[in-house]
Design a protein around this motif. Structure first.
Motif, PDB file in Angstrom:
ATOM      1  N   ALA A   1       0.823  -1.207   0.000  1.00  0.00           N
ATOM      2  CA  ALA A   1       0.000   0.000   0.000  1.00  0.00           C
ATOM      3  C   ALA A   1       0.856   1.255   0.000  1.00  0.00           C
ATOM      4  N   PHE A   2       1.963   1.233   0.754  1.00  0.00           N
ATOM      5  CA  PHE A   2       2.854   2.393   0.786  1.00  0.00           C
ATOM      6  C   PHE A   2       3.423   2.669  -0.609  1.00  0.00           C
ATOM      7  N   ARG A   3       3.926   1.615  -1.255  1.00  0.00           N
ATOM      8  CA  ARG A   3       4.526   1.799  -2.583  1.00  0.00           C
ATOM      9  C   ARG A   3       3.498   2.305  -3.586  1.00  0.00           C
ATOM     10  N   GLU A   4       2.341   1.698  -3.609  1.00  0.00           N
ATOM     11  CA  GLU A   4       1.316   2.086  -4.579  1.00  0.00           C
ATOM     12  C   GLU A   4       0.813   3.502  -4.316  1.00  0.00           C
ATOM     13  N   GLY A   5       0.623   3.867  -3.046  1.00  0.00           N
ATOM     14  CA  GLY A   5       0.141   5.198  -2.721  1.00  0.00           C
ATOM     15  C   GLY A   5       1.122   6.284  -3.086  1.00  0.00           C
ATOM     16  N   ILE A   6       2.400   6.069  -2.785  1.00  0.00           N
ATOM     17  CA  ILE A   6       3.406   7.087  -3.085  1.00  0.00           C
ATOM     18  C   ILE A   6       3.679   7.142  -4.589  1.00  0.00           C
ATOM     19  N   GLN A   7       3.573   6.019  -5.256  1.00  0.00           N
ATOM     20  CA  GLN A   7       3.739   6.032  -6.709  1.00  0.00           C
ATOM     21  C   GLN A   7       2.615   6.818  -7.373  1.00  0.00           C
ATOM     22  N   ARG A   8       1.384   6.655  -6.904  1.00  0.00           N
ATOM     23  CA  ARG A   8       0.256   7.430  -7.444  1.00  0.00           C
ATOM     24  C   ARG A   8       0.440   8.915  -7.183  1.00  0.00           C
ATOM     25  N   ALA A   9       0.920   9.248  -5.991  1.00  0.00           N
ATOM     26  CA  ALA A   9       1.038  10.653  -5.606  1.00  0.00           C
ATOM     27  C   ALA A   9       2.187  11.365  -6.303  1.00  0.00           C
ATOM     28  N   THR A  10       3.270  10.642  -6.581  1.00  0.00           N
ATOM     29  CA  THR A  10       4.477  11.279  -7.126  1.00  0.00           C
ATOM     30  C   THR A  10       4.690  11.012  -8.610  1.00  0.00           C
ATOM     31  N   HIS A  11       4.051   9.964  -9.136  1.00  0.00           N
ATOM     32  CA  HIS A  11       4.251   9.537 -10.532  1.00  0.00           C
ATOM     33  C   HIS A  11       5.712   9.188 -10.803  1.00  0.00           C
ATOM     34  N   LYS A  12       6.367   8.622  -9.778  1.00  0.00           N
ATOM     35  CA  LYS A  12       7.758   8.205  -9.886  1.00  0.00           C
ATOM     36  C   LYS A  12       7.870   6.688  -9.694  1.00  0.00           C
ATOM     37  N   THR A  13       9.022   6.150 -10.062  1.00  0.00           N
ATOM     38  CA  THR A  13       9.291   4.743  -9.812  1.00  0.00           C
ATOM     39  C   THR A  13       9.602   4.575  -8.330  1.00  0.00           C
ATOM     40  N   VAL A  14       8.815   3.746  -7.654  1.00  0.00           N
ATOM     41  CA  VAL A  14       8.933   3.580  -6.204  1.00  0.00           C
ATOM     42  C   VAL A  14       9.219   2.117  -5.882  1.00  0.00           C
ATOM     43  N   TYR A  15      10.190   1.900  -4.977  1.00  0.00           N
ATOM     44  CA  TYR A  15      10.557   0.571  -4.514  1.00  0.00           C
ATOM     45  C   TYR A  15      10.369   0.498  -2.998  1.00  0.00           C
ATOM     46  N   THR A  16      10.108  -0.694  -2.483  1.00  0.00           N
ATOM     47  CA  THR A  16      10.216  -0.934  -1.044  1.00  0.00           C
ATOM     48  C   THR A  16      11.494  -1.733  -0.816  1.00  0.00           C
ATOM     49  N   ALA A  17      12.299  -1.275   0.113  1.00  0.00           N
ATOM     50  CA  ALA A  17      13.618  -1.868   0.330  1.00  0.00           C
ATOM     51  C   ALA A  17      13.495  -3.266   0.933  1.00  0.00           C
ATOM     52  N   LYS A  18      14.131  -4.221   0.279  1.00  0.00           N
ATOM     53  CA  LYS A  18      14.209  -5.590   0.770  1.00  0.00           C
ATOM     54  C   LYS A  18      15.641  -6.086   0.607  1.00  0.00           C
ATOM     55  N   PRO A  19      16.098  -6.977   1.485  1.00  0.00           N
ATOM     56  CA  PRO A  19      17.457  -7.503   1.340  1.00  0.00           C
ATOM     57  C   PRO A  19      17.682  -8.105  -0.042  1.00  0.00           C
ATOM     58  N   GLY A  20      18.791  -7.716  -0.667  1.00  0.00           N
ATOM     59  CA  GLY A  20      19.126  -8.220  -1.990  1.00  0.00           C
ATOM     60  C   GLY A  20      18.654  -7.353  -3.134  1.00  0.00           C
ATOM     61  N   LEU A  21      17.822  -6.345  -2.847  1.00  0.00           N
ATOM     62  CA  LEU A  21      17.352  -5.453  -3.909  1.00  0.00           C
ATOM     63  C   LEU A  21      18.522  -4.672  -4.491  1.00  0.00           C
ATOM     64  N   LYS A  22      18.610  -4.648  -5.829  1.00  0.00           N
ATOM     65  CA  LYS A  22      19.626  -3.868  -6.521  1.00  0.00           C
ATOM     66  C   LYS A  22      18.948  -2.955  -7.531  1.00  0.00           C
ATOM     67  N   ILE A  23      19.362  -1.693  -7.539  1.00  0.00           N
ATOM     68  CA  ILE A  23      18.744  -0.684  -8.400  1.00  0.00           C
ATOM     69  C   ILE A  23      19.835   0.141  -9.052  1.00  0.00           C
ATOM     70  N   LYS A  24      19.681   0.430 -10.332  1.00  0.00           N
ATOM     71  CA  LYS A  24      20.551   1.395 -10.985  1.00  0.00           C
ATOM     72  C   LYS A  24      20.207   2.778 -10.443  1.00  0.00           C
ATOM     73  N   PHE A  25      21.175   3.399  -9.772  1.00  0.00           N
ATOM     74  CA  PHE A  25      20.947   4.643  -9.051  1.00  0.00           C
ATOM     75  C   PHE A  25      21.695   5.769  -9.733  1.00  0.00           C
ATOM     76  N   ASN A  26      21.270   6.117 -10.947  1.00  0.00           N
ATOM     77  CA  ASN A  26      21.985   7.098 -11.745  1.00  0.00           C
ATOM     78  C   ASN A  26      21.196   8.384 -11.905  1.00  0.00           C
ATOM     79  N   LYS A  27      21.923   9.434 -12.248  1.00  0.00           N
ATOM     80  CA  LYS A  27      21.276  10.731 -12.504  1.00  0.00           C
ATOM     81  C   LYS A  27      20.425  10.644 -13.751  1.00  0.00           C
ATOM     82  N   SER A  28      20.955   9.982 -14.770  1.00  0.00           N
ATOM     83  CA  SER A  28      20.191   9.760 -15.989  1.00  0.00           C
ATOM     84  C   SER A  28      19.415   8.478 -15.861  1.00  0.00           C
ATOM     85  N   PRO A  29      18.141   8.456 -16.244  1.00  0.00           N
ATOM     86  CA  PRO A  29      17.350   7.209 -16.156  1.00  0.00           C
ATOM     87  C   PRO A  29      17.743   6.186 -17.191  1.00  0.00           C
ATOM     88  N   PHE A  30      18.626   6.549 -18.112  1.00  0.00           N
ATOM     89  CA  PHE A  30      18.975   5.633 -19.223  1.00  0.00           C
ATOM     90  C   PHE A  30      20.389   5.079 -19.030  1.00  0.00           C
TER      91      PHE A  30
END
Length: 252
Positions: free
Chosen positions: A223-252
């Motif tokens: 619910a937290f992820r879906e609510g904040i994604q609706r409100a911000t229109h951004k890609t939202v993750y919930t942190a879990k052990p092992g999660l890896k994300i490309k954390f760059n200034k450019s989305p590409f």
């Protein structure tokens, strides 16, 4: 740059920001062997470890980190209360001369601006981190509100600990005492306060929002992820052990 979540809960918190050349560690609440695995054994590329406060789920493994002679940084209040038992000591993050802020750090190619947060510890901090690959990164956890606004945000790690309605229901059912409810309210960021903090900042250039330190009993990750994604229109993750994300200034 890649973000790896080692742990993000009351059982222990630790994160790694790294590229092929350097790594910045956030928190020391998980066994260092798990961090070492995320680094693929390349401990020599660690430019620093930032710790927000002295509670065990954030600093409980600090001696393991220090035994590797890593440069660990925290406030003086955190260092005094973190039960340091090694000859290698953390470096205290210094306040400005007027006492109204903290001096920035340069750790490799990471530029770090510490800021005071609101938690039930000696001298808790959050961090605004800049790197040419990540752009501006906000790291804020264990605070009942965010006293600052931030410019130039590209990636965000922010606490979204509890839902006040779930917390109240657990008190009414006798699952938790009212005193614990008050402690949570005075030390952690709720879903709604997290949402308010995000809305208070310019999210135009933000690529990723990672919700961290979600309470297992008092939160609802989906619910937290879906609510904040609706409100911000951004890609939202919930942190879990092992999660890896490309954390760059450019989305590409």
């Amino acid at each position: 740059m890649e973000l790896t979540v080692i742990g993000s809960s009351s059982e222990g918190n630790a994160y790694v920001l790294q590229n092929e050349r350097e790594a910045l560690l956030l928190e020391a609440g998980k066994p260092f062997k798990q961090v070492l695995a995320a680094l693929e054994g390349q401990v020599n590329k660690v430019v620093g470890c930032l710790i927000t406060h002295e509670h065990g789920d954030h600093a409980g493994r600090i001696n393991e980190f220090l035994k590797y002679a890593l440069p660990v940084y925290a406030s003086q209040g955190t260092i005094e209360n973190a039960k340091i038992r090694t000859s290698w000591k953390p470096t205290a993050i210094r306040q400005t001369e007027d006492g109204n802020g903290y001096l920035p750090l340069t750790l490799g190619n990471f530029r770090v601006i510490p800021f005071a947060t609101k938690h039930d510890t000696a001298e808790p901090l959050g961090f605004y981190i800049w790197h040419e690959e990540t752009g501006g990164v906000l790291f804020a956890t264990d605070t009942f509100y965010l006293p600052c606004k931030f410019k130039g945000l590209n990636n965000i790690l922010i606490e979204c600990n509890y839902d006040p309605e779930i917390l109240a229901r657990r008190v009414e059912s006798g699952d938790i005492p009212a005193a614990l409810q008050e402690r949570v309210r005075r030390s952690h960021l709720s879903y709604y306060t997290c949402l308010d903090a995000l809305r208070a900042n310019d999210l135009t250039a933000v690529n990723n929002i990672v919700l961290i330190h979600i309470s297992e009993g008092n939160g609802n990750p989906t619910a937290f992820r879906e609510g904040i994604q609706r409100a911000t229109h951004k890609t939202v993750y919930t942190a879990k052990p092992g999660l890896k994300i490309k954390f760059n200034k450019s989305p590409f």
